[in-house]
Structure formats: C-alpha cells, structure tokens
Design a protein around this motif. Structure first.
Motif, PDB file in Angstrom:
ATOM      1  N   GLY A   1      -7.059   8.582  -8.279  1.00 42.24           N
ATOM      2  CA  GLY A   1      -6.503   9.640  -7.443  1.00 42.24           C
ATOM      3  C   GLY A   1      -7.280   9.877  -6.165  1.00 42.24           C
ATOM      4  N   VAL A   2      -7.872   8.821  -5.610  1.00 48.13           N
ATOM      5  CA  VAL A   2      -8.663   8.942  -4.385  1.00 48.13           C
ATOM      6  C   VAL A   2      -7.819   8.508  -3.192  1.00 48.13           C
ATOM      7  CG1 VAL A   2     -10.696   8.123  -3.145  1.00 48.13           C
ATOM      8  CG2 VAL A   2     -10.838   8.591  -5.596  1.00 48.13           C
TER       9      VAL A   2
ATOM     10  N   GLU B   1     -15.631   5.001  -6.241  1.00 47.04           N
ATOM     11  CA  GLU B   1     -16.234   5.639  -7.406  1.00 47.04           C
ATOM     12  C   GLU B   1     -17.068   6.850  -7.018  1.00 47.04           C
ATOM     13  OE1 GLU B   1     -18.307   2.316  -8.971  1.00 47.04           O
ATOM     14  OE2 GLU B   1     -16.615   1.598 -10.185  1.00 47.04           O
ATOM     15  N   ALA B   2     -17.770   6.737  -5.890  1.00 45.36           N
ATOM     16  CA  ALA B   2     -18.571   7.876  -5.425  1.00 45.36           C
ATOM     17  C   ALA B   2     -17.682   9.057  -5.063  1.00 45.36           C
ATOM     18  CB  ALA B   2     -19.424   7.460  -4.230  1.00 45.36           C
ATOM     19  N   ALA B   3     -16.537   8.758  -4.413  1.00 44.74           N
ATOM     20  CA  ALA B   3     -15.624   9.838  -4.032  1.00 44.74           C
ATOM     21  C   ALA B   3     -15.002  10.504  -5.252  1.00 44.74           C
ATOM     22  CB  ALA B   3     -14.528   9.271  -3.118  1.00 44.74           C
ATOM     23  N   ALA B   4     -14.799   9.700  -6.316  1.00 42.06           N
ATOM     24  CA  ALA B   4     -14.185  10.256  -7.523  1.00 42.06           C
ATOM     25  C   ALA B   4     -15.214  10.869  -8.473  1.00 42.06           C
ATOM     26  CB  ALA B   4     -13.404   9.164  -8.253  1.00 42.06           C
TER      27      ALA B   4
ATOM     28  N   ALA C   1       0.841  -1.194   0.000  1.00 45.57           N
ATOM     29  CA  ALA C   1       0.000   0.000   0.000  1.00 45.57           C
ATOM     30  C   ALA C   1       0.876   1.243   0.000  1.00 45.57           C
ATOM     31  CB  ALA C   1      -0.905  -0.001   1.230  1.00 45.57           C
ATOM     32  N   ALA C   2       0.344   2.303  -0.565  1.00 48.66           N
ATOM     33  CA  ALA C   2       1.052   3.572  -0.569  1.00 48.66           C
ATOM     34  C   ALA C   2       1.097   4.120   0.844  1.00 48.66           C
ATOM     35  CB  ALA C   2       0.340   4.550  -1.500  1.00 48.66           C
ATOM     36  N   PRO C   3       2.040   5.054   1.146  1.00 48.46           N
ATOM     37  CA  PRO C   3       2.106   5.642   2.480  1.00 48.46           C
ATOM     38  C   PRO C   3       0.754   6.208   2.882  1.00 48.46           C
ATOM     39  CG  PRO C   3       4.014   6.272   1.190  1.00 48.46           C
ATOM     40  CD  PRO C   3       3.085   5.566   0.254  1.00 48.46           C
ATOM     41  N   GLY C   4       0.314   5.848   4.099  1.00 52.22           N
ATOM     42  CA  GLY C   4      -0.949   6.347   4.606  1.00 52.22           C
ATOM     43  C   GLY C   4      -2.122   5.446   4.291  1.00 52.22           C
ATOM     44  N   GLU C   5      -1.948   4.514   3.315  1.00 55.22           N
ATOM     45  CA  GLU C   5      -3.057   3.658   2.942  1.00 55.22           C
ATOM     46  C   GLU C   5      -3.241   2.483   3.893  1.00 55.22           C
ATOM     47  OE1 GLU C   5      -2.979   2.145  -0.956  1.00 55.22           O
ATOM     48  OE2 GLU C   5      -3.486   4.034  -1.932  1.00 55.22           O
ATOM     49  N   ALA C   6      -2.195   2.116   4.631  1.00 55.37           N
ATOM     50  CA  ALA C   6      -2.254   0.918   5.451  1.00 55.37           C
ATOM     51  C   ALA C   6      -3.380   0.962   6.469  1.00 55.37           C
ATOM     52  CB  ALA C   6      -0.918   0.716   6.174  1.00 55.37           C
ATOM     53  N   ARG C   7      -3.797   2.189   6.873  1.00 53.03           N
ATOM     54  CA  ARG C   7      -4.869   2.295   7.861  1.00 53.03           C
ATOM     55  C   ARG C   7      -6.215   2.004   7.247  1.00 53.03           C
ATOM     56  NH1 ARG C   7      -2.089   7.012   8.590  1.00 53.03           N
ATOM     57  NH2 ARG C   7      -3.849   8.248   7.810  1.00 53.03           N
ATOM     58  N   ALA C   8      -6.336   2.075   5.941  1.00 59.16           N
ATOM     59  CA  ALA C   8      -7.614   1.869   5.270  1.00 59.16           C
ATOM     60  C   ALA C   8      -7.799   0.389   4.961  1.00 59.16           C
ATOM     61  CB  ALA C   8      -7.674   2.680   3.985  1.00 59.16           C
ATOM     62  N   LEU C   9      -8.991  -0.142   5.280  1.00 62.06           N
ATOM     63  CA  LEU C   9      -9.286  -1.537   5.030  1.00 62.06           C
ATOM     64  C   LEU C   9      -9.973  -1.660   3.678  1.00 62.06           C
ATOM     65  CD1 LEU C   9      -9.272  -4.404   6.124  1.00 62.06           C
ATOM     66  CD2 LEU C   9     -11.467  -3.954   7.216  1.00 62.06           C
ATOM     67  N   ALA C  10      -9.275  -2.242   2.693  1.00 61.53           N
ATOM     68  CA  ALA C  10      -9.816  -2.353   1.338  1.00 61.53           C
ATOM     69  C   ALA C  10      -9.132  -3.500   0.626  1.00 61.53           C
ATOM     70  CB  ALA C  10      -9.607  -1.044   0.563  1.00 61.53           C
TER      71      ALA C  10
ATOM     72  N   PRO D   1      -7.346  -5.483  -2.579  1.00 59.33           N
ATOM     73  CA  PRO D   1      -6.342  -5.020  -3.551  1.00 59.33           C
ATOM     74  C   PRO D   1      -6.934  -4.355  -4.795  1.00 59.33           C
ATOM     75  CG  PRO D   1      -5.707  -7.138  -2.666  1.00 59.33           C
ATOM     76  CD  PRO D   1      -7.058  -6.853  -2.112  1.00 59.33           C
ATOM     77  N   PRO D   2      -8.014  -4.903  -5.421  1.00 61.70           N
ATOM     78  CA  PRO D   2      -8.563  -4.210  -6.592  1.00 61.70           C
ATOM     79  C   PRO D   2      -9.099  -2.825  -6.267  1.00 61.70           C
ATOM     80  CG  PRO D   2      -9.338  -6.479  -6.503  1.00 61.70           C
ATOM     81  CD  PRO D   2      -8.685  -6.187  -5.201  1.00 61.70           C
ATOM     82  N   VAL D   3      -9.634  -2.681  -5.050  1.00 65.00           N
ATOM     83  CA  VAL D   3     -10.163  -1.376  -4.643  1.00 65.00           C
ATOM     84  C   VAL D   3      -9.020  -0.391  -4.447  1.00 65.00           C
ATOM     85  CG1 VAL D   3     -11.481  -0.148  -2.877  1.00 65.00           C
ATOM     86  CG2 VAL D   3     -12.202  -2.427  -3.604  1.00 65.00           C
ATOM     87  N   ARG D   4      -7.905  -0.850  -3.879  1.00 55.11           N
ATOM     88  CA  ARG D   4      -6.739   0.030  -3.706  1.00 55.11           C
ATOM     89  C   ARG D   4      -6.216   0.506  -5.068  1.00 55.11           C
ATOM     90  NH1 ARG D   4      -4.785   0.117   1.381  1.00 55.11           N
ATOM     91  NH2 ARG D   4      -5.425  -1.559   2.799  1.00 55.11           N
ATOM     92  N   LYS D   5      -6.153  -0.425  -6.021  1.00 60.31           N
ATOM     93  CA  LYS D   5      -5.671  -0.050  -7.357  1.00 60.31           C
ATOM     94  C   LYS D   5      -6.608   0.965  -8.002  1.00 60.31           C
ATOM     95  CE  LYS D   5      -4.264  -2.006 -11.808  1.00 60.31           C
ATOM     96  NZ  LYS D   5      -4.992  -1.010 -12.598  1.00 60.31           N
ATOM     97  N   LEU D   6      -7.920   0.735  -7.866  1.00 60.19           N
ATOM     98  CA  LEU D   6      -8.886   1.664  -8.434  1.00 60.19           C
ATOM     99  C   LEU D   6      -8.712   3.046  -7.822  1.00 60.19           C
ATOM    100  CD1 LEU D   6     -11.385   2.230 -10.189  1.00 60.19           C
ATOM    101  CD2 LEU D   6     -12.788   1.504  -8.233  1.00 60.19           C
ATOM    102  N   ALA D   7      -8.489   3.081  -6.504  1.00 59.39           N
ATOM    103  CA  ALA D   7      -8.318   4.370  -5.834  1.00 59.39           C
ATOM    104  C   ALA D   7      -7.085   5.096  -6.355  1.00 59.39           C
ATOM    105  CB  ALA D   7      -8.219   4.159  -4.324  1.00 59.39           C
ATOM    106  N   ARG D   8      -6.006   4.342  -6.575  1.00 58.88           N
ATOM    107  CA  ARG D   8      -4.799   4.976  -7.095  1.00 58.88           C
ATOM    108  C   ARG D   8      -5.036   5.496  -8.508  1.00 58.88           C
ATOM    109  NH1 ARG D   8      -1.705  -0.080  -5.125  1.00 58.88           N
ATOM    110  NH2 ARG D   8      -1.356   0.395  -2.928  1.00 58.88           N
ATOM    111  N   ASP D   9      -5.728   4.692  -9.329  1.00 60.45           N
ATOM    112  CA  ASP D   9      -5.987   5.108 -10.712  1.00 60.45           C
ATOM    113  C   ASP D   9      -6.840   6.371 -10.768  1.00 60.45           C
ATOM    114  OD1 ASP D   9      -4.550   2.928 -11.533  1.00 60.45           O
ATOM    115  OD2 ASP D   9      -6.302   1.688 -12.010  1.00 60.45           O
TER     116      ASP D   9
END
Length: 451
Positions: free
Chosen positions: A180-181, A201-204, A159-168, A170-178
């Motif tokens: 920019g969420v 998707e809602a956040a983006a 996970a990217a720095p700061g992402e480890a606290r978020a429970l998600a 792997p596909p959701v993490r990749k989507l968030a990176r793509d």
C-alpha cells in the motif's frame, strides 16, 4: 526531432538483457558509434554504441532493469527537423533516395551488427492478444500522423494511475502495491533516482533489521541476497541441464610433470614468447589437442539423433569471473602454432577477466579445460560444458615424493581429471585419452612425435 533507440538483438536470438551501466545521462551530447550503455545478456556483457548523433533526451530503462529486445531504452534529440518518424537502427546503411514529393530523404547512419532483427519479435510472441483482436503485429510501424513528442520512461509492466512517473523495477512496483505504498511519494536511492525495495520497505515500516539486499550505497548485514540473472543464471541452467542429461564419468590420473615445467622455463626464454605469459596450461592445452587428433570421438556433440564429430578444436577455457563462471573458447586452436596459441590464450583470459567476452567467444566450443590448480586444488569432477562430451580438469602442481628408476625422488606432480559423456565416450576411450595427455606431460617430446 526525437529518436528512440530500441534494445537490439546482439546475437543468437537473445530475447532480453539487463542494463548494467549507462555511460551517458540526459543532456549529454552523443555521436554515432559512441558507447552509451553496457548490457548483460545470458552470454556476456556487451557495449552498445549509439546509432544517432544529438543530445540525450531521456534514459528509458534504469541500471539493473531487465528489458526485452525491441524495447526503447534511450531517446536522443537529433538535429533533423524534417518531420520523419523516429528511425530504428538498421542492419546496413542505405543510400539517400528521392521520395514522391521530390524531396531527398535522409537516412540515418547505422551500425553493422546492431539493430532489432525482424525475427527477434517473432521468435516468442507475447501471450497478450493485440488490440485489434488478433493477428500478427508487424515489426515496422506506420509513420505517426502527428509530430514526435518527447519520450518518457516506459514502465516494464502496467503501472497504476500516477505510478508511471516513478522509476522502479516491476518487482518493486508489485511490492509497493502489496504494502500500500504510493511510489510517487518516494525519493529513490537507486541508480538515476530509481526506487528500490529498501525504499518501499522503509516507507511501509516493514524493512527487516538484519536482512539487506544488494542495493547501491547499502552495506550488507547478516544476510545478503544477490539476484540470479544474466551470465550466472544462464550458467546455472546449463550446468544443471548437463549434469542431469549427460551420464558423466570422471577418471583421475597423477602425472609427473617435471619435464613439462622444465620445458615451460625454456619456452619463457625464447624470443617468440617474449611478450606473452607462458604457463603450464599452454602445454596442457597442446597435449589435449594432440590427444584429440588421436581420439576424435572425444571432440564431438550428442544430439539424440546422431553424433557430430568435429575435426577442428574450439578450445574452451573455463574462467571464474565476478559475474560467474564462463567458458570462452579459442577458435580453431588446433591450427595455431605454439606461440600463436599462447597469445590467443592470454588475450582470451584478459577479455574474460575484464567482462568483455562477446557472444561469439562463448559459443561453438568443442572441448574444455578447467584450470582448478590456480586455486590450490588437486582435483575435482568437472561438469561437461553443454554441447560437448569431455572436459579436462588440471590440478595444482606441487612437489611430491615419486619413484624414479627405482629410487625415491622429489618431483613436480599434478592430477588430471577427465569427465566424459558415456553416451559417446566409453571407459576404454576415456582412459586412453587421459593416458595420452598424461604421457605427453611426462615427456613433452611426444607432442611432436604424435602431432
């Protein structure tokens, strides 16, 4: 102290499983052998018991997440404060022993049949090289030099720095990176607060208005996307492999089963069958196994190098469940009496419908029956279960005009369809096998004569 329970290899070298449902939450008190989680492997849904007694500290994998064997999934704070390293479930219990310091070392109670097998991590090594530049990693870690610290959920992918606290996932993490969420700014709506694709998707601002995935608490719209995994994925792969590997031939036979239906009615009134459901499938199963004794080559396995003929019958019964098609089997069904077979079929069906079939139930079958008649279907061309060479489809029983002794009459009629692997079973053998089953259903007394 804090102990981690790692996802065990529950049988047959499985490499991963999906977390289906947690039975505990952080803060709950658990005991040894208490069921804590349901997992779905490629073969079945399995309940895992806890090897520790204590208080749940953290759930380290979310419901719906797929994790590899050997990955920590839960941490439990026990009453032991001896500074020993976190224990893993072992294959069998070990007695207490005295260490070099003279202090008695307490061994953790264990569960027979559970725990990460040493071979599980060696079957398919990871592609990434170890930190020391190469070599095989040992399966048992050395004790840490410092006291154990409370565990935190470990992401399945980096996970990217700061992402480890978020429970998600792997596909959701990749989507968030793509998109920019920042996952750490979101409040998850999934199980245990996990972040879903819909949340990202809602956040983006990119959530499609008419397309929804199956997420907790969300109703499907015009389209629904269901992940293919677990039992459904394994079944699909097996059926494709079977259909494009074994040369299938299917033959059909209409049968007058009026006498069989009369026999079923008489069996239902016998004391030996008072506490079990008696259906026509019971006599179809007995007829099939009697025919197998007369034609043993249909109860075999093709290996490219040899044909293995089985002189026992592990009778598979295809069952449609919420998780997809499964084929559990009754072990040594040919050795059972008719009442014993009726009970075995009933228990197997109940386990399949409840999703409680074990990997052992789903492996080792030698020949299969699929009862498509329960869906009001006359016939079909069933795909052979992998590892077998024949499958019998049993269609619906319905009233039809039939010629009896030169006179037209209304009779109970069904259609049988036998698919067989032409590498092992040629047309003559397949035809004789199907005809024998049909003859026994037309006159059930032949089952006694030919047994």
């Amino acid at each position: 102290m804090l102990r981690e329970f790692k996802l065990p290899d529950v049988g047959e070298g499985l490499l991963e499983a999906e977390i289906v449902r947690w039975h505990v939450a952080p803060g709950d008190t658990v005991k040894v052998n208490q069921t804590i989680v349901e997992i779905e492997t490629a073969k079945a849904v399995v309940e895992l018991p806890c090897p520790f007694e204590g208080t749940v500290s953290a759930l380290m994998a979310a419901e719906g997440q797929t994790v590899e064997v050997g990955t920590p999934i839960i941490s439990v704070r026990t009453g032991d404060d001896d500074g020993a390293p976190p224990a893993e479930a072992a294959p069998e219990a070990a007695p207490e022993k005295t260490g070099k310091t003279g202090k008695t070392e307490k061994r953790e109670p264990v569960l027979v049949g559970y725990g990460v097998k040493a071979s599980a991590t060696r079957r398919r090594p990871r592609k990434a090289a170890p930190a020391n530049g190469g070599g095989t990693q040992a399966t048992v870690s050395a004790p840490p030099a410092h006291p154990a610290r409370p565990a935190t959920p470990v992401p399945a992918v980096p996970a990217a720095p700061g992402e480890a606290r978020a429970l998600a996932k792997p596909p959701v993490r990749k989507l968030a990176r793509d998109l920019g969420v920042d996952l750490t700014t979101l409040t998850g709506t999934g199980p245990h607060g996990s972040i879903t694709r819909a949340d990202v998707e809602a956040a983006a601002g990119t959530a499609p208005p008419a397309v929804h995935r199956r997420e907790a608490g969300r109703a499907p719209g015009r389209e629904e996307r269901i992940p293919v995994r677990g039992v459904r994925r394994a079944t699909a792969q097996a059926m494709v492999a079977s259909a494009f590997t074994a040369p299938h031939v299917t033959e059909f036979l209409q049968v007058d089963v009026t006498a069989t239906m009369e026999a079923v009615g008489r069996l239902r009134r016998l004391p030996d069958f008072a506490d079990v459901k008696v259906s026509p499938l019971l006599l179809v199963a007995r007829a099939l196994m009697t025919a197998v004794k007369r034609h043993p080559m249909v109860n075999a396995t093709w290996t490219d190098e040899e044909i293995i003929v089985k002189h026992y019958v592990n009778l598979g019964i295809a069952a449609a469940t919420e998780r997809g098609l499964i084929v559990p089997n009754v072990k040594d069904a040919d050795a059972l009496s008719l009442p014993e077979l009726a009970h075995a079929l009933g228990e197997l069906t109940e386990r399949a419908r409840a999703g409680r079939c074990t990997p052992a139930d789903l492996s080792g079958g030698t020949i299969t029956i699929t009862n498509i008649g329960v869906f009001g279907v006359d016939s079909g061309t069933p795909i052979i279960n992998p590892g077998e060479v024949a499958i019998l489809a049993f269609g619906q029983i319905r009233d039809m005009p039939w010629v009896v002794d030169g006179q037209l009459a209304v009779r109970k009629v069904t259609t049988l369809a036998l698919s067989f692997d032409h590498r092992v079973v040629d047309g003559e053998l397949g035809s004789r096998m199907l005809r024998d089953v049909g003859d026994m259903l037309e006159d059930p007394l032949r089952m006694l004569a030919w047994s």
